[in-house]
Design an enzyme around this catalytic site. Structure first.
Site, PDB file in Angstrom:
ATOM      1  N   CYS A 104       0.851  -1.196   0.000  1.00 30.15           N
ATOM      2  CA  CYS A 104       0.000   0.000   0.000  1.00 30.15           C
ATOM      3  C   CYS A 104       0.888   1.248   0.000  1.00 30.15           C
ATOM      4  O   CYS A 104       1.993   1.239   0.540  1.00 30.15           O
ATOM      5  CB  CYS A 104      -0.907   0.008   1.225  1.00 30.15           C
ATOM      6  SG  CYS A 104      -2.066   1.408   1.227  1.00 30.15           S
TER       7      CYS A 104
ATOM      8  N   ASP B  54       0.417   3.799   1.631  1.00 29.66           N
ATOM      9  CA  ASP B  54       0.377   4.361   2.984  1.00 29.66           C
ATOM     10  C   ASP B  54       1.798   4.603   3.532  1.00 29.66           C
ATOM     11  O   ASP B  54       2.668   3.729   3.430  1.00 29.66           O
ATOM     12  CB  ASP B  54      -0.382   3.371   3.888  1.00 29.66           C
ATOM     13  CG  ASP B  54      -0.740   3.960   5.237  1.00 29.66           C
ATOM     14  OD1 ASP B  54       0.185   4.377   5.970  1.00 29.66           O
ATOM     15  OD2 ASP B  54      -1.933   4.000   5.576  1.00 29.66           O
TER      16      ASP B  54
ATOM     17  N   ARG C 284       2.979   4.550   6.357  1.00 31.47           N
ATOM     18  CA  ARG C 284       3.384   3.784   7.537  1.00 31.47           C
ATOM     19  C   ARG C 284       3.882   2.379   7.241  1.00 31.47           C
ATOM     20  O   ARG C 284       4.222   1.639   8.168  1.00 31.47           O
ATOM     21  CB  ARG C 284       2.189   3.700   8.513  1.00 31.47           C
ATOM     22  CG  ARG C 284       1.684   5.061   8.970  1.00 31.47           C
ATOM     23  CD  ARG C 284       0.313   4.936   9.626  1.00 31.47           C
ATOM     24  NE  ARG C 284      -0.702   4.470   8.676  1.00 31.47           N
ATOM     25  CZ  ARG C 284      -1.968   4.186   9.007  1.00 31.47           C
ATOM     26  NH1 ARG C 284      -2.368   4.288  10.253  1.00 31.47           N
ATOM     27  NH2 ARG C 284      -2.821   3.780   8.084  1.00 31.47           N
TER      28      ARG C 284
ATOM     29  N   HIS D  27      -2.302  -4.019   4.926  1.00 36.36           N
ATOM     30  CA  HIS D  27      -2.082  -3.642   6.329  1.00 36.36           C
ATOM     31  C   HIS D  27      -3.413  -3.337   7.001  1.00 36.36           C
ATOM     32  O   HIS D  27      -4.321  -2.795   6.376  1.00 36.36           O
ATOM     33  CB  HIS D  27      -1.143  -2.429   6.432  1.00 36.36           C
ATOM     34  CG  HIS D  27      -1.717  -1.168   5.859  1.00 36.36           C
ATOM     35  ND1 HIS D  27      -2.317  -0.195   6.639  1.00 36.36           N
ATOM     36  CD2 HIS D  27      -1.819  -0.728   4.585  1.00 36.36           C
ATOM     37  CE1 HIS D  27      -2.730   0.788   5.852  1.00 36.36           C
ATOM     38  NE2 HIS D  27      -2.452   0.493   4.599  1.00 36.36           N
TER      39      HIS D  27
ATOM     40  N   CYS E  48      -6.225  -0.085   6.809  1.00 34.51           N
ATOM     41  CA  CYS E  48      -5.994   0.522   5.492  1.00 34.51           C
ATOM     42  C   CYS E  48      -7.140   1.473   5.139  1.00 34.51           C
ATOM     43  O   CYS E  48      -8.301   1.063   5.060  1.00 34.51           O
ATOM     44  CB  CYS E  48      -5.854  -0.569   4.436  1.00 34.51           C
ATOM     45  SG  CYS E  48      -5.486   0.079   2.785  1.00 34.51           S
TER      46      CYS E  48
HETATM   47 CO    CO Z   1      -3.500   1.198   2.964  1.00 30.61          CO
END
Ligand code: CO
Length: 215
Positions: free
Chosen positions: A48, A50, A52, A104, A107
């Protein structure tokens, strides 16, 4: 630039790089000189976007060890030329041995796909996740807690994207030529750092179903 916050934010990036340059210059193993000549990673990570979930930190790997493709909600969309190009290069040129689809918990993309809210152009991308929900609606609807629902869809979405990877011509043709190529589905727990294997590993096309497995 007249905005001090903006300038400080940018300076932080340049300062961070100075630290990295120092680290590289103090390395005595010669690995950065080696990396400068080329790469031979054994892993392709589809994760992803993202902020993190950085592939290297989570897997304890170093520069040069993981080839990475990231998009919103770690999707494998068969008409996505960017993903297909990364996959083709990783599998057929770099000859990676492990392909990991990493979702994750928490999400935002998956959570958004379970709502009726519109977010803009991304709505069309999220429709691919809504399609995954449609395949598993009974199982997800049976869960009461909304967070648990989202997390279940996150796991199921990873499994579906693993399946999507396995059905690409790229992966199936590679399997015709070699046996050392495994596709895995995993999910990251951001709070603990854990990378959890969802037990959905494929090393050939035999379990894809007749319509999906090329001869
Ligand atoms: Co995500």
């Amino acid at each position: 630039m007249g905005n001090t916050d903006l300038e400080l934010g940018f300076q932080k990036i340049l300062d961070g790089n100075k630290d990295w340059v120092k680290f590289v210059s103090e390395d005595t193993t010669g690995r950065f000189q080696q990396l400068a000549k080329g790469q031979s990673p054994e892993i392709l990570w589809i994760g992803c976007a993202d902020s993190r979930v950085p592939a290297n930190e989570i897997t304890g790997t170093k520069p040069g060890e993981v080839f990475v493709h990231r998009n919103i909600a770690n999707m494998v969309v068969h008409s996505d030329m960017s993903m297909l190009s990364v996959l083709d290069y990783a599998v057929n040129v770099l000859k990676v041995k492990q392909v990991i689809v990493a979702g994750h918990y928490g999400c935002g993309g998956v959570a958004a796909s379970l709502s009726r809210q519109q977010f803009g152009v991304i709505d069309n991308w999220l429709c691919h996740i809504k399609d995954v929900y449609r395949l598993h609606a009974q199982e997800i609807d049976a869960i009461d807690n909304h967070e648990d629902k989202v997390n279940k869809l996150i796991e199921l979405n990873v499994k579906e994207q693993v399946f999507n990877l396995c059905t690409t011509s790229i992966i199936q043709n590679a399997w015709k030529e070699r046996e050392d190529l495994a596709i895995h589905g995993m999910v990251i727990n951001i709070g603990t750092g854990e990378l959890i294997d969802l037990g959905t590993t494929f090393t050939n096309n035999q379990e894809l179903g007749e319509v999906f497995a090329y001869k």
